[in-house]
Design a protein around this motif. Structure first.
Motif, PDB file in Angstrom:
ATOM      1  N   VAL A   1       4.714 -15.383  11.077  1.00 34.95           N
ATOM      2  CA  VAL A   1       4.229 -15.644   9.721  1.00 34.95           C
ATOM      3  C   VAL A   1       3.124 -14.660   9.357  1.00 34.95           C
ATOM      4  CG1 VAL A   1       3.084 -17.346   8.259  1.00 34.95           C
ATOM      5  CG2 VAL A   1       4.869 -18.065   9.840  1.00 34.95           C
ATOM      6  N   ALA A   2       2.248 -14.369  10.311  1.00 31.47           N
ATOM      7  CA  ALA A   2       1.164 -13.424  10.061  1.00 31.47           C
ATOM      8  C   ALA A   2       1.724 -12.057   9.703  1.00 31.47           C
ATOM      9  CB  ALA A   2       0.251 -13.329  11.282  1.00 31.47           C
ATOM     10  N   GLU A   3       2.761 -11.640  10.403  1.00 32.11           N
ATOM     11  CA  GLU A   3       3.368 -10.340  10.111  1.00 32.11           C
ATOM     12  C   GLU A   3       3.953 -10.313   8.707  1.00 32.11           C
ATOM     13  OE1 GLU A   3       6.644  -7.236  11.907  1.00 32.11           O
ATOM     14  OE2 GLU A   3       5.833  -8.793  13.197  1.00 32.11           O
ATOM     15  N   GLU A   4       4.557 -11.408   8.284  1.00 30.47           N
ATOM     16  CA  GLU A   4       5.120 -11.483   6.932  1.00 30.47           C
ATOM     17  C   GLU A   4       4.023 -11.342   5.876  1.00 30.47           C
ATOM     18  OE1 GLU A   4       7.424 -15.039   6.482  1.00 30.47           O
ATOM     19  OE2 GLU A   4       8.559 -14.641   8.323  1.00 30.47           O
ATOM     20  N   HIS A   5       2.907 -12.036   6.081  1.00 26.62           N
ATOM     21  CA  HIS A   5       1.803 -11.961   5.127  1.00 26.62           C
ATOM     22  C   HIS A   5       1.186 -10.561   5.096  1.00 26.62           C
ATOM     23  CE1 HIS A   5       1.756 -16.091   3.860  1.00 26.62           C
ATOM     24  NE2 HIS A   5       1.738 -16.511   5.123  1.00 26.62           N
ATOM     25  N   LEU A   6       1.048  -9.958   6.256  1.00 29.84           N
ATOM     26  CA  LEU A   6       0.472  -8.616   6.311  1.00 29.84           C
ATOM     27  C   LEU A   6       1.414  -7.583   5.703  1.00 29.84           C
ATOM     28  CD1 LEU A   6      -1.220  -8.767   9.809  1.00 29.84           C
ATOM     29  CD2 LEU A   6      -2.334  -8.778   7.567  1.00 29.84           C
ATOM     30  N   ALA A   7       2.711  -7.769   5.903  1.00 28.52           N
ATOM     31  CA  ALA A   7       3.679  -6.861   5.268  1.00 28.52           C
ATOM     32  C   ALA A   7       3.634  -7.011   3.750  1.00 28.52           C
ATOM     33  CB  ALA A   7       5.079  -7.135   5.794  1.00 28.52           C
ATOM     34  N   ALA A   8       3.467  -8.231   3.277  1.00 29.87           N
ATOM     35  CA  ALA A   8       3.349  -8.454   1.832  1.00 29.87           C
ATOM     36  C   ALA A   8       2.075  -7.801   1.292  1.00 29.87           C
ATOM     37  CB  ALA A   8       3.358  -9.943   1.527  1.00 29.87           C
ATOM     38  N   PHE A   9       0.972  -7.913   2.041  1.00 24.96           N
ATOM     39  CA  PHE A   9      -0.268  -7.242   1.633  1.00 24.96           C
ATOM     40  C   PHE A   9      -0.069  -5.731   1.588  1.00 24.96           C
ATOM     41  CE2 PHE A   9      -4.066  -4.919   2.944  1.00 24.96           C
ATOM     42  CZ  PHE A   9      -4.877  -5.184   1.849  1.00 24.96           C
ATOM     43  N   HIS A  10       0.621  -5.186   2.585  1.00 17.29           N
ATOM     44  CA  HIS A  10       0.881  -3.748   2.658  1.00 17.29           C
ATOM     45  C   HIS A  10       1.599  -3.254   1.404  1.00 17.29           C
ATOM     46  CE1 HIS A  10       3.223  -0.163   3.918  1.00 17.29           C
ATOM     47  NE2 HIS A  10       2.110   0.137   4.579  1.00 17.29           N
ATOM     48  N   ALA A  11       2.478  -4.080   0.863  1.00 19.61           N
ATOM     49  CA  ALA A  11       3.252  -3.693  -0.325  1.00 19.61           C
ATOM     50  C   ALA A  11       2.537  -4.038  -1.628  1.00 19.61           C
ATOM     51  CB  ALA A  11       4.612  -4.378  -0.284  1.00 19.61           C
ATOM     52  N   SER A  12       1.397  -4.703  -1.564  1.00 24.58           N
ATOM     53  CA  SER A  12       0.709  -5.134  -2.782  1.00 24.58           C
ATOM     54  C   SER A  12      -0.235  -4.038  -3.294  1.00 24.58           C
ATOM     55  CB  SER A  12      -0.082  -6.407  -2.509  1.00 24.58           C
ATOM     56  OG  SER A  12      -1.278  -6.106  -1.825  1.00 24.58           O
ATOM     57  N   PRO A  13      -0.595  -4.119  -4.573  1.00 25.80           N
ATOM     58  CA  PRO A  13      -1.552  -3.151  -5.130  1.00 25.80           C
ATOM     59  C   PRO A  13      -2.917  -3.187  -4.437  1.00 25.80           C
ATOM     60  CG  PRO A  13      -0.420  -4.295  -6.900  1.00 25.80           C
ATOM     61  CD  PRO A  13      -0.028  -4.980  -5.615  1.00 25.80           C
ATOM     62  N   LEU A  14      -3.264  -4.296  -3.794  1.00 25.55           N
ATOM     63  CA  LEU A  14      -4.549  -4.369  -3.083  1.00 25.55           C
ATOM     64  C   LEU A  14      -4.639  -3.363  -1.937  1.00 25.55           C
ATOM     65  CD1 LEU A  14      -5.247  -8.198  -2.914  1.00 25.55           C
ATOM     66  CD2 LEU A  14      -6.523  -6.471  -4.179  1.00 25.55           C
ATOM     67  N   ALA A  15      -3.502  -2.933  -1.422  1.00 25.40           N
ATOM     68  CA  ALA A  15      -3.516  -1.948  -0.329  1.00 25.40           C
ATOM     69  C   ALA A  15      -4.106  -0.617  -0.784  1.00 25.40           C
ATOM     70  CB  ALA A  15      -2.110  -1.750   0.228  1.00 25.40           C
ATOM     71  N   ASP A  16      -4.149  -0.383  -2.099  1.00 20.89           N
ATOM     72  CA  ASP A  16      -4.735   0.860  -2.603  1.00 20.89           C
ATOM     73  C   ASP A  16      -6.250   0.914  -2.430  1.00 20.89           C
ATOM     74  OD1 ASP A  16      -2.544   2.371  -3.252  1.00 20.89           O
ATOM     75  OD2 ASP A  16      -2.453   1.691  -5.336  1.00 20.89           O
ATOM     76  N   VAL A  17      -6.878  -0.222  -2.114  1.00 26.09           N
ATOM     77  CA  VAL A  17      -8.311  -0.225  -1.807  1.00 26.09           C
ATOM     78  C   VAL A  17      -8.565   0.634  -0.561  1.00 26.09           C
ATOM     79  CG1 VAL A  17     -10.222  -1.707  -1.028  1.00 26.09           C
ATOM     80  CG2 VAL A  17      -8.726  -2.438  -2.903  1.00 26.09           C
ATOM     81  N   PHE A  18      -7.579   0.772   0.272  1.00 21.57           N
ATOM     82  CA  PHE A  18      -7.676   1.547   1.511  1.00 21.57           C
ATOM     83  C   PHE A  18      -7.237   2.991   1.230  1.00 21.57           C
ATOM     84  CE2 PHE A  18      -7.283  -2.874   2.506  1.00 21.57           C
ATOM     85  CZ  PHE A  18      -8.247  -3.058   3.483  1.00 21.57           C
ATOM     86  N   TRP A  19      -8.016   3.670   0.415  1.00 23.18           N
ATOM     87  CA  TRP A  19      -7.784   5.062   0.034  1.00 23.18           C
ATOM     88  C   TRP A  19      -6.350   5.313  -0.427  1.00 23.18           C
ATOM     89  CZ3 TRP A  19     -11.848   7.158  -1.511  1.00 23.18           C
ATOM     90  CH2 TRP A  19     -13.047   7.145  -0.811  1.00 23.18           C
ATOM     91  N   LEU A  20      -5.930   4.537  -1.407  1.00 26.56           N
ATOM     92  CA  LEU A  20      -4.637   4.727  -2.081  1.00 26.56           C
ATOM     93  C   LEU A  20      -3.453   4.616  -1.124  1.00 26.56           C
ATOM     94  CD1 LEU A  20      -5.732   7.677  -4.378  1.00 26.56           C
ATOM     95  CD2 LEU A  20      -5.691   5.239  -4.933  1.00 26.56           C
ATOM     96  N   HIS A  21      -3.537   3.707  -0.174  1.00 25.80           N
ATOM     97  CA  HIS A  21      -2.507   3.566   0.852  1.00 25.80           C
ATOM     98  C   HIS A  21      -1.124   3.307   0.244  1.00 25.80           C
ATOM     99  CE1 HIS A  21      -1.278   2.709   5.050  1.00 25.80           C
ATOM    100  NE2 HIS A  21      -0.333   2.020   4.420  1.00 25.80           N
ATOM    101  N   ARG A  22      -1.041   2.316  -0.611  1.00 29.13           N
ATOM    102  CA  ARG A  22       0.254   1.958  -1.211  1.00 29.13           C
ATOM    103  C   ARG A  22       0.795   3.105  -2.072  1.00 29.13           C
ATOM    104  NH1 ARG A  22       1.177  -0.885  -6.286  1.00 29.13           N
ATOM    105  NH2 ARG A  22       3.289  -1.699  -6.338  1.00 29.13           N
ATOM    106  N   THR A  23      -0.073   3.746  -2.826  1.00 24.64           N
ATOM    107  CA  THR A  23       0.356   4.862  -3.671  1.00 24.64           C
ATOM    108  C   THR A  23       0.943   5.983  -2.829  1.00 24.64           C
ATOM    109  OG1 THR A  23      -1.285   4.298  -5.344  1.00 24.64           O
ATOM    110  CG2 THR A  23      -0.431   6.552  -5.366  1.00 24.64           C
TER     111      THR A  23
END
Length: 123
Positions: free
Chosen positions: A53-75
């Motif tokens: 379940v943790a991996e699912e939530h972290l994968a969802a975070f990875h794909a979310s716009p919030l991941a761009d807080v980490f130096w534009l990671h998602r972009t």
């Protein structure tokens, strides 16, 4: 490719430190932390997780716009979905250029102020 994320984060951190706090102590450490910060959203891919379940939530975070807080990671992931070696090499070149600019701006190279670089004495 983790190298691309690290290089982008380190380059952007270098520019921020050079522009805002050029005489800060331990600038290289701050740059390394900035590069690591850019890789945080990918941590779930390499760290063992006790619950699926943790991996699912972290994968969802990875794909979310919030991941761009980490130096534009998602972009970056969206601009380079194949993790191209060419993009990683280009971002490494940007990191080197940012480092050179930072060193020149801070006067560590001796070129910014027109003075000679001071040699480091060794024992």
């Amino acid at each position: 490719m983790g190298v691309a994320h690290f290089a982008l984060g380190a380059a952007l951190t270098t520019l921020v430190v050079a522009a805002s706090r050029p005489e800060t102590r331990y600038p290289r450490t701050i740059v390394a932390v900035g590069g690591g910060w850019a890789m945080v959203p990918d941590a779930y891919k390499v760290l063992p997780l006790p619950l699926p379940v943790a991996e699912e939530h972290l994968a969802a975070f990875h794909a979310s716009p919030l991941a761009d807080v980490f130096w534009l990671h998602r972009t970056l992931d969206r601009l380079d979905p194949t993790n191209s070696g060419r993009v990683a090499a280009a971002l490494l070149a940007c990191f080197v250029a940012a480092t050179l600019l930072s060193e020149w701006r801070s006067g560590r190279s001796g070129l910014a102020s027109g003075r000679e670089a001071t040699p480091v004495e060794s024992d």
